[in-house]
Scaffold this active site. Sequence first.
Site, PDB file in Angstrom:
ATOM      1  N   CYS A   1      24.520  19.950  -6.838  1.00 56.21           N
ATOM      2  CA  CYS A   1      23.247  20.424  -6.285  1.00 56.21           C
ATOM      3  C   CYS A   1      23.499  21.604  -5.350  1.00 56.21           C
ATOM      4  O   CYS A   1      24.227  21.478  -4.360  1.00 56.21           O
ATOM      5  CB  CYS A   1      22.549  19.299  -5.533  1.00 56.21           C
ATOM      6  SG  CYS A   1      22.367  17.771  -6.496  1.00 56.21           S
TER       7      CYS A   1
ATOM      8  N   CYS B   1       9.363   6.843  -4.181  1.00 55.48           N
ATOM      9  CA  CYS B   1       9.351   7.941  -3.212  1.00 55.48           C
ATOM     10  C   CYS B   1      10.007   9.127  -3.894  1.00 55.48           C
ATOM     11  O   CYS B   1      11.195   9.077  -4.233  1.00 55.48           O
ATOM     12  CB  CYS B   1      10.118   7.541  -1.950  1.00 55.48           C
ATOM     13  SG  CYS B   1      10.375   8.895  -0.767  1.00 55.48           S
TER      14      CYS B   1
ATOM     15  N   ARG C   1       5.075  13.246   3.204  1.00 57.68           N
ATOM     16  CA  ARG C   1       6.059  13.233   4.291  1.00 57.68           C
ATOM     17  C   ARG C   1       6.527  14.644   4.623  1.00 57.68           C
ATOM     18  O   ARG C   1       7.070  15.350   3.776  1.00 57.68           O
ATOM     19  CB  ARG C   1       7.248  12.346   3.915  1.00 57.68           C
ATOM     20  CG  ARG C   1       8.266  12.152   5.044  1.00 57.68           C
ATOM     21  CD  ARG C   1       9.210  11.001   4.713  1.00 57.68           C
ATOM     22  NE  ARG C   1       8.453   9.762   4.584  1.00 57.68           N
ATOM     23  CZ  ARG C   1       8.477   8.986   3.505  1.00 57.68           C
ATOM     24  NH1 ARG C   1       9.219   9.326   2.464  1.00 57.68           N
ATOM     25  NH2 ARG C   1       7.759   7.873   3.462  1.00 57.68           N
TER      26      ARG C   1
END
Length: 406
Positions: free
Chosen positions: A123, A256, A328
């Site tokens: 990543c 989530c 969030r």
Amino acid sequence: MLKRISVAARAMASHSSNPATPLAASVPRSMLGSAAEDAALAAVAANSGLRFDWSKNEIKRIYDSPLMDLLFYSVAYSASVYLVGSYLLLLPSSLVHRKFHDGRAVQQCTLLSIKTGGCSEDCSYCPQSSKHATTVEATKLMKEDAVLAAARKAKEAGSSRFCMGAAWRDMEGRKSNFNSILGYVKEIRGMGMEVCCTLGMITETQAKQLKEAGLTAYNHNLDTSREFYPKIITTRTYDERLDTLAHVRDAGINVCSGGIIGLGESHDDRVGMLHTLATLPEHPESVPVNALLAVEGTPLEAQEPVKIWEMIRMIGTARIVMPQTMIRLSAGRVRFTQPEQAMCFMAGANSIFTGDKLLTTPNNAYNDDKAMFETLGLVPLEPKSVTAKDLEIEVPAPKAQDEILI
């Protein structure tokens, strides 16, 4: 603005009484044409019921609307899903069985890295990748005593959800560690806290085991759009991420899942990610919106910081297309001032991460968050003790003259 919303309310009432009529046909021609009206029409369409069939074009119309209009519509529409602080909004009575959240209540979550660094993934944004030359050192899984002590400290500081992150690609060949984590989940749930994990890809069986242990939610971010994804990650496919979300959802664990902006993606990529999330079989229980914190040694170390207006646009759009979801305000919040964060809450954010660190990157100090809550009149959200059905209400049948008044 009030006139436009009043007309939109009447249009929605007309559409509700005759759903076969296209919504746009209920709106005066003078209302059509600008990006602001596009956002209004999309928000009104969303009010006709929780939707999982958004088109990319509809989400793009919302995302592209003038920022002040988007902020207004996300608050006005959030009011049909959330009570908005001290603002009294008289909603169109065609809104039936809407879920309400207290607009002043903000969920406080604490994220702990229970196994740091040494990850085999590539990543581009992550300092924990073994493929990047960063200062993060690989560690073994934290011992139970240390994890539980951190959870107790988080609860004392006001957090209602404790999240544990481990820098692994998946749980294959990690049976001992996985069993330890199952024990952590059980112990933390016993403290009266919600528990979330992010452990990389998991199987259907592992998801069921986490559910049995009492896991509240599982985090597995999409990161970005399907189209841009290969430019950020090559060691895991987009479909593998979606497969993990399916395992979590099928096990009865809350999903989530969100993403990161500031990776070099386009606005269309941001819309694409929101479209994927908003058209899942069920909307995620929570969607973290992260702003990249560029870390030296990663391929994205030179990326420009995300501007607050970009965060507000993402949050506002996410709030409209996923009205029940906890949005969030996550990584990158440390760069934003208290007034800037207040605008994010106005746009629809109702969850934050607390604590001085998010895995390996800095976060807002506890005292700063405490001062912000006091200044803005925010209150910590308690762990969920009621089901979604307990929050359902009935409202009267629609009347054509209904308006939204402020």
